[in-house]
Design a protein around this motif. Sequence first.
Motif, PDB file in Angstrom:
ATOM      1  N   ASN A 120       7.155  51.701  50.328  1.00  0.00           N
ATOM      2  CA  ASN A 120       7.209  52.274  51.637  1.00  0.00           C
ATOM      3  C   ASN A 120       6.884  53.529  51.404  1.00  0.00           C
ATOM      4  O   ASN A 120       7.419  54.501  50.757  1.00  0.00           O
ATOM      5  CB  ASN A 120       9.014  52.170  51.817  1.00  0.00           C
ATOM      6  N   PHE A 121       5.901  53.685  52.149  1.00  0.00           N
ATOM      7  CA  PHE A 121       5.128  55.127  52.289  1.00  0.00           C
ATOM      8  C   PHE A 121       5.425  56.194  53.187  1.00  0.00           C
ATOM      9  O   PHE A 121       5.552  57.544  52.874  1.00  0.00           O
ATOM     10  CB  PHE A 121       3.586  55.050  52.395  1.00  0.00           C
ATOM     11  N   LYS A 122       6.365  55.600  54.177  1.00  0.00           N
ATOM     12  CA  LYS A 122       6.625  56.747  55.267  1.00  0.00           C
ATOM     13  C   LYS A 122       7.595  57.344  54.930  1.00  0.00           C
ATOM     14  O   LYS A 122       7.630  58.666  55.230  1.00  0.00           O
ATOM     15  CB  LYS A 122       6.921  55.757  56.341  1.00  0.00           C
ATOM     16  N   ASP A 123       8.868  56.935  54.155  1.00  0.00           N
ATOM     17  CA  ASP A 123      10.066  57.895  54.020  1.00  0.00           C
ATOM     18  C   ASP A 123       9.916  58.977  53.360  1.00  0.00           C
ATOM     19  O   ASP A 123      10.541  60.047  53.392  1.00  0.00           O
ATOM     20  CB  ASP A 123      11.298  56.758  53.566  1.00  0.00           C
ATOM     21  N   GLU A 124       9.220  58.935  52.168  1.00  0.00           N
ATOM     22  CA  GLU A 124       8.829  59.955  51.131  1.00  0.00           C
ATOM     23  C   GLU A 124       7.851  60.883  51.166  1.00  0.00           C
ATOM     24  O   GLU A 124       7.509  61.863  50.664  1.00  0.00           O
ATOM     25  CB  GLU A 124       8.950  59.344  49.615  1.00  0.00           C
ATOM     26  N   ARG A 125       6.923  60.550  52.384  1.00  0.00           N
ATOM     27  CA  ARG A 125       5.616  61.170  52.442  1.00  0.00           C
ATOM     28  C   ARG A 125       6.159  62.677  52.689  1.00  0.00           C
ATOM     29  O   ARG A 125       5.304  63.334  52.148  1.00  0.00           O
ATOM     30  CB  ARG A 125       4.734  60.267  53.597  1.00  0.00           C
TER      31      ARG A 125
END
Length: 231
Positions: free
Chosen positions: A59-64
């Motif tokens: 999941n790249f969105k949450d921590e970007r």
Amino acid sequence: MTTASLLGLSLPFSGTANAISEIVKIPPIPENVLSPEAALERLMKGNERYVTNNSTPLNFKDERLDLVKGQNPFACILSCSDSRVSPEFCFDEQRGDLFVARVAGNYITTDFIATLEYAAAVLHVPLIMVLGHESCGAIKAAIDATDNYQQFPGHIQTIATALTPAVRAVRITPDYVASDRYFDIVKKNVVLNVEELRKQPPILSRLVDSKKLKIVGGVYHLRTGKVELIS
């Protein structure tokens, strides 16, 4: 914690949010603040998930947005460049969790020592793992160069030469199976580099002695995906 920090510094509690953030800096990924022992346990549990096909979906969105502010990985991996070995995958971690340095043969040079020092001293990473793997081509080249005096083109020879100590440390005996010796040299190379890093001055050895940093070695098994701790 914020209140205690402000009182301890004798500063007025009526400061702005910006002033508070300057005093108490929250790491981008708070759950990555771990002891060396907890970091190793998390790393190996991640590998267990990978081996059993229970990896966490990427999941790249949450921590970007969090990672725009900085990074605080919980472990550093000195790994071989082999395309079949990807630390983020085999330890089931997301972006920002692992600080990875890769070179064919997973051995240390001055540049890699500096990289690991940066991880430990600046990023406060509590764990370093030297990660070798089965069927390492760099180790095979070192065996051919040492046993058969084979020469390689370009700068490839420098890698074979750097790995020579591991080859020489595993002696040939009449009853030694070649494949067993190959794997034993892979492991010996990891052990030698772990030992060298643990006593490396001025930063790494001091952090190891003060129990703020743990340096371990592992070997990745290609068929199963399991990482075996060997030092």
